[in-house]
Design a protein around this motif. Structure first.
Motif, mmCIF file in Angstrom:
data_model
loop_
_atom_site.group_PDB
_atom_site.id
_atom_site.type_symbol
_atom_site.label_atom_id
_atom_site.label_comp_id
_atom_site.label_asym_id
_atom_site.label_seq_id
_atom_site.Cartn_x
_atom_site.Cartn_y
_atom_site.Cartn_z
ATOM 1 N N ALA A 234 38.950 48.514 38.665
ATOM 2 C CA ALA A 234 39.861 49.649 38.633
ATOM 3 C C ALA A 234 41.288 49.138 38.506
ATOM 4 O O ALA A 234 41.698 48.234 39.251
ATOM 5 C CB ALA A 234 39.706 50.498 39.893
ATOM 6 N N ARG A 235 42.038 49.706 37.575
ATOM 7 C CA ARG A 235 43.440 49.332 37.377
ATOM 8 C C ARG A 235 44.336 50.412 37.958
ATOM 9 O O ARG A 235 44.206 51.591 37.612
ATOM 10 C CB ARG A 235 43.742 49.164 35.886
ATOM 11 N N ASP A 236 45.243 50.016 38.852
ATOM 12 C CA ASP A 236 46.121 51.009 39.462
ATOM 13 C C ASP A 236 47.345 51.261 38.580
ATOM 14 O O ASP A 236 47.529 50.619 37.539
ATOM 15 C CB ASP A 236 46.497 50.627 40.894
ATOM 16 N N THR A 237 48.175 52.198 38.981
ATOM 17 C CA THR A 237 49.303 52.617 38.159
ATOM 18 C C THR A 237 50.371 51.547 38.035
ATOM 19 O O THR A 237 51.223 51.607 37.149
ATOM 20 C CB THR A 237 49.923 53.904 38.725
ATOM 21 N N ALA A 238 50.342 50.527 38.913
ATOM 22 C CA ALA A 238 51.279 49.417 38.823
ATOM 23 C C ALA A 238 50.756 48.297 37.928
ATOM 24 O O ALA A 238 51.441 47.290 37.732
ATOM 25 C CB ALA A 238 51.583 48.875 40.212
ATOM 26 N N GLY A 239 49.535 48.448 37.397
ATOM 27 C CA GLY A 239 48.958 47.436 36.525
ATOM 28 C C GLY A 239 48.152 46.369 37.237
ATOM 29 O O GLY A 239 47.761 45.372 36.628
ATOM 30 N N VAL A 240 47.881 46.579 38.538
ATOM 31 C CA VAL A 240 47.048 45.629 39.291
ATOM 32 C C VAL A 240 45.584 45.992 39.105
ATOM 33 O O VAL A 240 45.196 47.162 39.189
ATOM 34 C CB VAL A 240 47.414 45.639 40.790
ATOM 35 N N LEU A 241 44.758 44.979 38.849
ATOM 36 C CA LEU A 241 43.324 45.179 38.660
ATOM 37 C C LEU A 241 42.585 44.787 39.930
ATOM 38 O O LEU A 241 42.874 43.744 40.536
ATOM 39 C CB LEU A 241 42.821 44.351 37.480
ATOM 40 N N TRP A 242 41.617 45.645 40.319
ATOM 41 C CA TRP A 242 40.847 45.443 41.547
ATOM 42 C C TRP A 242 39.357 45.402 41.218
ATOM 43 O O TRP A 242 38.887 46.118 40.329
ATOM 44 C CB TRP A 242 41.112 46.569 42.540
ATOM 45 N N LEU A 243 38.624 44.593 41.968
ATOM 46 C CA LEU A 243 37.170 44.508 41.830
ATOM 47 C C LEU A 243 36.498 45.228 42.984
ATOM 48 O O LEU A 243 36.827 44.994 44.155
ATOM 49 C CB LEU A 243 36.717 43.040 41.827
ATOM 50 N N TYR A 244 35.551 46.111 42.645
ATOM 51 C CA TYR A 244 34.681 46.754 43.617
ATOM 52 C C TYR A 244 33.256 46.270 43.347
ATOM 53 O O TYR A 244 32.660 46.604 42.324
ATOM 54 C CB TYR A 244 34.738 48.275 43.484
ATOM 55 N N GLN A 245 32.726 45.490 44.259
ATOM 56 C CA GLN A 245 31.393 44.934 44.081
ATOM 57 C C GLN A 245 30.342 45.938 44.551
ATOM 58 O O GLN A 245 30.424 46.478 45.653
ATOM 59 C CB GLN A 245 31.263 43.627 44.869
ATOM 60 N N GLY A 246 29.335 46.197 43.693
ATOM 61 C CA GLY A 246 28.274 47.121 44.056
ATOM 62 C C GLY A 246 27.443 46.603 45.219
ATOM 63 O O GLY A 246 27.099 45.423 45.280
ATOM 64 N N ASN A 247 27.129 47.512 46.163
ATOM 65 C CA ASN A 247 26.366 47.086 47.341
ATOM 66 C C ASN A 247 24.870 47.388 47.211
ATOM 67 O O ASN A 247 24.102 47.115 48.138
ATOM 68 C CB ASN A 247 26.929 47.718 48.623
ATOM 69 N N GLY A 248 24.454 47.961 46.078
ATOM 70 C CA GLY A 248 23.048 48.252 45.850
ATOM 71 C C GLY A 248 22.595 49.593 46.377
ATOM 72 O O GLY A 248 21.445 49.987 46.167
ATOM 73 N N ALA A 249 23.486 50.321 47.049
ATOM 74 C CA ALA A 249 23.144 51.626 47.615
ATOM 75 C C ALA A 249 23.981 52.742 46.999
ATOM 76 O O ALA A 249 24.115 53.811 47.580
ATOM 77 C CB ALA A 249 23.332 51.615 49.129
ATOM 78 N N GLY A 250 24.569 52.462 45.835
ATOM 79 C CA GLY A 250 25.372 53.479 45.172
ATOM 80 C C GLY A 250 26.804 53.531 45.646
ATOM 81 O O GLY A 250 27.514 54.497 45.347
ATOM 82 N N ASN A 251 27.235 52.511 46.357
ATOM 83 C CA ASN A 251 28.614 52.443 46.818
ATOM 84 C C ASN A 251 29.119 51.012 46.614
ATOM 85 O O ASN A 251 28.429 50.192 46.010
ATOM 86 C CB ASN A 251 28.724 52.873 48.283
ATOM 87 N N PHE A 252 30.300 50.720 47.137
ATOM 88 C CA PHE A 252 30.946 49.444 46.847
ATOM 89 C C PHE A 252 31.481 48.795 48.112
ATOM 90 O O PHE A 252 31.798 49.470 49.093
ATOM 91 C CB PHE A 252 32.092 49.655 45.847
ATOM 92 N N THR A 253 31.591 47.475 48.061
ATOM 93 C CA THR A 253 32.209 46.737 49.152
ATOM 94 C C THR A 253 33.728 46.920 49.085
ATOM 95 O O THR A 253 34.258 47.511 48.134
ATOM 96 C CB THR A 253 31.858 45.249 49.059
ATOM 97 N N THR A 254 34.433 46.408 50.063
ATOM 98 C CA THR A 254 35.890 46.491 50.086
ATOM 99 C C THR A 254 36.477 45.833 48.841
ATOM 100 O O THR A 254 36.042 44.758 48.428
ATOM 101 C CB THR A 254 36.434 45.791 51.343
ATOM 102 N N ARG A 255 37.459 46.475 48.254
ATOM 103 C CA ARG A 255 38.018 45.993 46.999
ATOM 104 C C ARG A 255 38.686 44.623 47.159
ATOM 105 O O ARG A 255 39.195 44.280 48.222
ATOM 106 C CB ARG A 255 39.029 46.997 46.445
ATOM 107 N N VAL A 256 38.676 43.868 46.055
ATOM 108 C CA VAL A 256 39.318 42.558 45.994
ATOM 109 C C VAL A 256 40.338 42.573 44.862
ATOM 110 O O VAL A 256 40.029 43.004 43.737
ATOM 111 C CB VAL A 256 38.275 41.443 45.748
ATOM 112 N N ARG A 257 41.547 42.113 45.143
ATOM 113 C CA ARG A 257 42.607 42.093 44.134
ATOM 114 C C ARG A 257 42.357 40.983 43.115
ATOM 115 O O ARG A 257 42.225 39.817 43.471
ATOM 116 C CB ARG A 257 43.968 41.887 44.810
#
Length: 240
Positions: A152-175
């Motif tokens: 996901a890219r925020d409005t400031a241009g920073v890209l974040w990673l959301y790792q799938g947890n296998g249950a349809g959701n994501f772990t805490t984002r990583v910059r």
């Protein structure tokens, strides 16, 4: 006009290059978003999703020869979403899913069913707060986790990673890093480099960049040289 760019399976001389460009057909200006959706219905090839100006979502099943079958109507009402991201198995069941954010910033999951006529279940709420992102991209399992991932890219241009947890959701984002606002489109490109991991293609006014997945959760991508879309950074209004 819709075009298909074929990529070589691995870099040639350290550079990702195009094999050829094929014209698929006209009339695609009726759609305001298209998404490479992965394999929705269990056929040998990947499929495509397209949303028209009235908010109707359509699927185009891949025929395996680089073209698509006649479109199938999924349903209306998709104009309530300002971002769609398809092509990643975020539930870990082997089927491609669809993610969508509404204008209030809520992220919704449409789980893949494997059916060509009804490819998604009813939506499930993933979480709120996604209005801070300018774009979301389903990239597949880039770090070898339990399921497909999301960037996901925020409005400031920073890209974040959301790792799938296998249950349809994501772990805490990583910059991942800053400066991604120089691109207009971020696309899950499949395994462009032939190393078994799905990669990221970034397209913008200065051309394109290929980011090879590294398998690391802290530095998930590394830039790979390419001549993809050289001199064509403003030619296409959508890249999927």
């Amino acid at each position: 006009m819709l075009w298909r760019d074929d990529l070589f399976d691995w870099p040639s001389g350290g550079k990702v290059t195009t094999a050829k460009r094929t014209r698929l057909g006209a009339g695609w200006q009726v759609y305001n978003q298209i998404e490479a959706a992965g394999n929705l219905a269990g056929a040998p090839a990947g499929d495509l999703l397209a949303r028209d100006g009235a908010g109707v979502l359509w699927s185009y099943l891949g025929k395996g020869d680089g073209t698509f079958a006649t479109r199938i109507r999924i349903g209306p009402g998709w104009q309530i979403y300002n971002k769609l991201a398809a092509g990643s198995d975020v539930t870990g069941d082997g089927r491609s899913d669809l993610l969508a954010t509404d204008t209030s910033g809520v992220l919704w999951l449409y789980k893949g069913t494997g059916s060509w006529s009804a490819p998604f279940t009813g939506r499930t709420r993933v979480g709120a707060g996604w209005q801070g992102y300018h774009q979301i991209t389903a990239v597949g399992d880039v770090v070898g986790g339990a399921a497909g991932d999301l960037v996901a890219r925020d409005t400031a241009g920073v890209l974040w990673l959301y790792q799938g947890n296998g249950a349809g959701n994501f772990t805490t984002r990583v910059r991942i890093g800053a400066g991604w606002n120089g691109f207009t489109h971020l696309v899950g490109g499949g395994d462009v480099t032939g190393d078994g991991r799905p990669d990221l293609i970034a397209y913008g006014p200065n051309g394109a960049a290929v980011y090879r997945a590294t398998g690391s959760t802290t530095t998930p991508f590394a830039a790979q040289a390419t001549n993809l879309y050289a001199g064509e950074g403003t030619k296409f209004n959508s890249v999927a």
